[in-house]
Design an enzyme around this catalytic site. Structure first.
Site, PDB file in Angstrom:
ATOM      1  CB  ILE A   1      14.297 106.541  20.514  1.00  0.00           C
ATOM      2  CG1 ILE A   1      13.157 105.645  20.995  1.00  0.00           C
ATOM      3  CG2 ILE A   1      15.341 105.703  19.826  1.00  0.00           C
ATOM      4  CD1 ILE A   1      13.531 104.684  22.108  1.00  0.00           C
TER       5      ILE A   1
ATOM      6  CG  HIS B   1       7.344 104.262  11.595  1.00  0.00           C
ATOM      7  ND1 HIS B   1       7.578 103.480  12.708  1.00  0.00           N
ATOM      8  CD2 HIS B   1       8.539 104.425  11.000  1.00  0.00           C
ATOM      9  CE1 HIS B   1       8.858 103.174  12.747  1.00  0.00           C
ATOM     10  NE2 HIS B   1       9.469 103.736  11.732  1.00  0.00           N
TER      11      HIS B   1
HETATM   12  N1  GLN Z   1      18.673 107.985  18.221  1.00  0.00           N
HETATM   13  C1  GLN Z   1      18.106 107.898  16.930  1.00  0.00           C
HETATM   14  C2  GLN Z   1      16.910 108.815  16.812  1.00  0.00           C
HETATM   15  O1  GLN Z   1      16.193 108.957  17.748  1.00  0.00           O
HETATM   16  C3  GLN Z   1      17.683 106.493  16.594  1.00  0.00           C
HETATM   17  C4  GLN Z   1      17.141 106.370  15.194  1.00  0.00           C
HETATM   18  C5  GLN Z   1      16.950 104.952  14.714  1.00  0.00           C
HETATM   19  O2  GLN Z   1      16.843 104.035  15.471  1.00  0.00           O
HETATM   20  N2  GLN Z   1      16.855 104.739  13.433  1.00  0.00           N
HETATM   21  O3  GLN Z   1      16.633 109.373  15.793  1.00  0.00           O
HETATM   22 ZN    ZN Z   2      14.774 103.195  15.850  1.00  0.00          ZN
END
Ligand code: GLN
Ligand code: ZN
Length: 762
Positions: A435, A698
């Site tokens: 992500i 998490h």
């Molecule tokens: N690109 C961001 C990360 O990887 C996304 C964080 C989020 O969605 N809160 O930290």
């Molecule tokens: Zn996120």
């Protein structure tokens, strides 16, 4: 005479001393007695401040050791069985256990307080019948009176709001629960009345949401009961955050005062008042000073509003107050030494809002020369910012005006883009990616600090960032991911990093507000027209791409998320701010593309947070939020792949909007919601690329290959395999190195198995 009041005061203190004391207690550095005495000092300071400023009706019991909804649950002994509570006064270990979990029991859930960024602990009804463990409002009232001679106004969360925000019971038992709670409320109120309390503020913000006839009936039951139990106690039935839905029902409840929000519910509440009047036997709490925004009000504009209200209800029946608790704004602008004076003068945090409220009440009473000068001064401050260069960037305003009337469409529809992108990128079935962020080790945080303090030069810092990128490009290649990221080592958070590089933003030194428990956030301030002034992320992304043959995804925070996590100006609509941000981000998207980055992710985790409370306004919001995303992303070539990411799980009622964003690939959280989201795709065949998070980031736990295989197979039952991506739930910033690598290895392994199984079928 018009009186002044506020609905609640920030707990944290100008120096966040509240947070520091509580955290010191948690870590064992402060014993319980010291905690009580430090928090008492803080509480008394806040009361003293309000008294000195001249507020007539000062709230008490708005203070908390964590959260006021948790306090209410504890006061009524509503404590889940797993905390082994044995009755009597609730010990701090149980109280904080409910908030944060203990080694034996999971914490209660936490959720957003209406449409603010404050989060409360969700009470869990069920189990044993509620009992009164302590009359907390009474204790607070006595304390204020004894120490400061203040006749406080105890604040209590109202029964309907409390019930509606609780969980753990079947809705058909609502009335049964009300029957159990009401005698306890009555006891609290009777004890207050016996003590000589004049006014209590009963908060029922639930009244601004859609209420059923049953709910109206419940309100009647509740407030009639109170009226007969404590005929001499004045009840201010307080609403906020929006206008009241069923005005005539609400104002005819048997209470002595009704508090309405004339900032966030201005047009609705004013219309009701004009059309239906206001009962002659009641006091109107007129919430004209914004309890949520950080800007100085134009008092010259507020006065005619107050005059109009006074005409309807008469001056002696008016209380000038904040629109909601001041909990949602920082404490004081006094300590801001780095803001331009034009900006600083135009800000009003909690302390400054006290002055505004008092000044308005004075202005209502007389037009003395002194009052006139003050009004003049505040008007001047508001105008100075209004006329500043930063609020008048012609180029941005013209660009945004033209964007507003265009259709932000990609050059080709998704199906055609898909083919072109497949041909260009040659990705395997079920491409894997992450992500964006990788673990921010102590070393990374240290480096940033050194650089911020000026102990490291820009070159030194940039070299360090490059080293981190090198390390993680290697890790990602070794793990076998298909689409790589640079890791976001240069960013502390998703908004600040961008705000610091865009014009129109300012950063306070002390503008902290409580987000949940002891956690405070310091949102950036969008005070001017937002403008792109040069590359934001190109350097790091390009560097990362130069180190690998696999595609590196560029990583941006989207316009709506930046806006929803900032304090924003109020002189133009939020929609316009979103387009300004989108226009700035578009320039970055184009710069990345030009630098050879062919996949660009624009994160929008906070879209849902901006959803208006009023259902009828939600579609309008979503429409311009989607449009802003498209403005930021629509100008790229068809082969450039736009990604987006959203984290929280309540997206099932928003799938259409998500699809309308027209991102080539979205990654979305699903592992924590246990497939709930997957379920919502069953009805709705999603037709764009989608990656469902296959593991929860998490927790430090390393999920097994089998576990992730289970998630993948479940998702493939409802999604088109050709469009399916595999990724973790969210960024990996908070995780450790080893668990991250182990988890990603398992993820890639699970992907390989899935490819073997499904390739033939595709
Ligand atoms: N690109 C961001 C990360 O990887 C996304 C964080 C989020 O969605 N809160 O930290
Ligand atoms: Zn996120």
């Amino acid at each position: 005479m018009v009186k002044s009041s506020v609905l609640g005061y920030p707990r944290i203190g100008a120096d966040r001393e509240w947070k520091k004391a509580i955290e010191a207690f948690w870590s064992g550095k402060l014993d319980e007695e010291a905690l009580h005495s430090q928090l008492q000092q803080i509480r008394l300071n806040h009361l003293r401040k309000q008294k000195e400023k001249g507020i007539d009706l000062i709230p008490v019991n708005d203070f908390s050791y964590y959260d006021h909804i948790l306090d209410t649950a504890a006061m009524f002994g509503i404590i889940p069985q797993r905390f082994a509570y044995e009755g009597g006064a609730v010990p701090l270990s149980v109280y904080y256990g409910m908030a944060r979990g203990t080694k034996d029991a999971a914490a209660s859930e936490m959720t957003k307080w209406f449409n603010t960024n404050y989060h409360y602990i969700v009470p869990e009804l069920g189990g044993t019948a509620p009992v009164l463990t302590e009359n907390k409002p009474l204790t607070a009232y006595r304390e204020a009176k004894q120490h400061l001679g203040i006749e406080g106004k105890p604040v209590i969360v109202g029964p309907l709001t409390f019930l509606k925000l609780s969980k753990g019971y079947d809705k058909s038992e609502t009335d049964a629960w009300l029957d159990r709670l009401l005698p306890l409320y009555v006891q609290v109120l009777q004890e207050l009345a016996a003590e000589g309390v004049q006014w209590v503020q009963i908060d029922e913000p639930i009244i601004v949401t859609k209420l059923s006839d049953d709910d109206i009936q419940r309100l009647n039951t509740i407030y009639s009961k109170f009226a007969s139990a404590v005929p001499n106690l004045n009840i201010m039935l307080q609403t906020y955050f929006e206008s009241v839905e069923r005005y005539s029902d609400i104002v005819s409840l048997p209470v002595q005062g009704i508090g309405l929000d004339f900032v966030h519910g201005l047009s609705g509440n004013l219309k009701s008042l004009q059309a239906q009047g206001f009962p002659a036997d009641k006091i109107l709490g007129a919430g004209v000073i914004d309890g949520r925004g950080i800007w100085k009000a134009s008092l010259r504009e507020k006065l005619p509003l107050l005059d109009e209200l006074a005409e309807i209800v008469s001056t002696d029946r008016l209380i000038v107050q904040s629109s909601c608790s001041l909990l949602h704004v920082p404490v004081t602008t006094e300590r801001e030494t780095k803001l331009s004076s034009v900006l600083k003068n135009a800000l009003a945090f909690a302390e400054e809002k006290l002055d505004e409220i008092v000044l308005l009440t004075k202005a209502m009473a007389s037009g003395s020369a002194e009052v006139e000068t003050e009004l003049e001064r505040s008007e001047h401050a508001v105008q100075a910012l209004q006329q500043s260069e930063e609020r008048n960037r012609r180029e941005v305003q013209e660009a945004v005006a033209s964007i507003s009337v265009q259709q932000p469409n990609r050059s080709r529809p998704f199906t055609e883009r898909y083919a072109a992108q497949q041909a260009k990128w040659q990705l395997p079935l079920f491409p894997t990616t992450t992500i964006g962020s990788f673990p921010q080790s102590a070393e990374v945080r240290k480096a940033r600090q050194l650089w911020r303090k000026g102990e490291w030069s820009n070159e030194q810092y940039s070299e360090f960032i490059h080293e981190q990128i090198d390390i993680w490009i290697r890790h990602q290649e070794e793990i076998g991911l298909d689409v790589l990221v640079h890791g976001e080592f240069e960013r502390t958070d998703m908004v600040e990093f961008f705000g610091e590089k865009l014009a129109g933003f300012a950063f306070t030194q002390n503008g902290w507000v409580q987000s949940y428990g002891s956690r405070c956030v310091k949102p950036p301030v969008i005070f001017g027209d937002v403008a792109f002034t040069g590359d934001l992320t190109v350097e790091e992304t390009k560097y990362a791409q130069s180190k690998t043959n696999r595609p590196v995804k560029g990583m941006l925070t989207g316009p709506i998320t930046i806006m929803n996590w900032s304090f924003v100006r109020e002189d133009i609509p939020r929609e316009q701010i979103a387009y300004q941000l989108a226009y700035a981000l578009r320039q970055e998207v184009e710069a990345l593309e030009k630098a050879g980055i062919g996949m660009i992710q624009v994160d929008e985790p906070a879209v849902r947070e901006g959803l208006p409370l009023k259902e009828e306004e939600q579609d309008g919001y979503l429409a311009w939020a989607v449009k802003a995303f498209r403005v930021a992303t629509c100008t790229v070539q068809e082969t450039t792949q736009i990604h987006t990411h959203m984290c929280y799980c309540e997206f099932h009622d928003m799938i259409d909007s998500i699809e309308a964003m027209d991102a080539d690939v979205i990654s979305i959280e699903t592992s924590r919601s246990h497939g709930e989201l997957i379920h919502s795709f069953e009805a709705n065949t999603y037709r764009l690329g989608i990656g469902l998070g296959v593991y929860d980031i998490h927790s430090p736990r390393v999920p097994s290959v089998e576990e992730m295989t289970g998630m993948i197979e479940r998702a493939l039952r409802v999604l088109d395999p050709k469009l399916f991506w595999i990724n973790p739930d969210c960024g990996l910033k908070t995780r450790g190195l080893e668990e991250t690598i182990a988890s990603l290895r398992n993820m890639v392994e699970a992907t390989k198995n899935a490819r073997e199984k499904h390739t033939a079928a595709v």
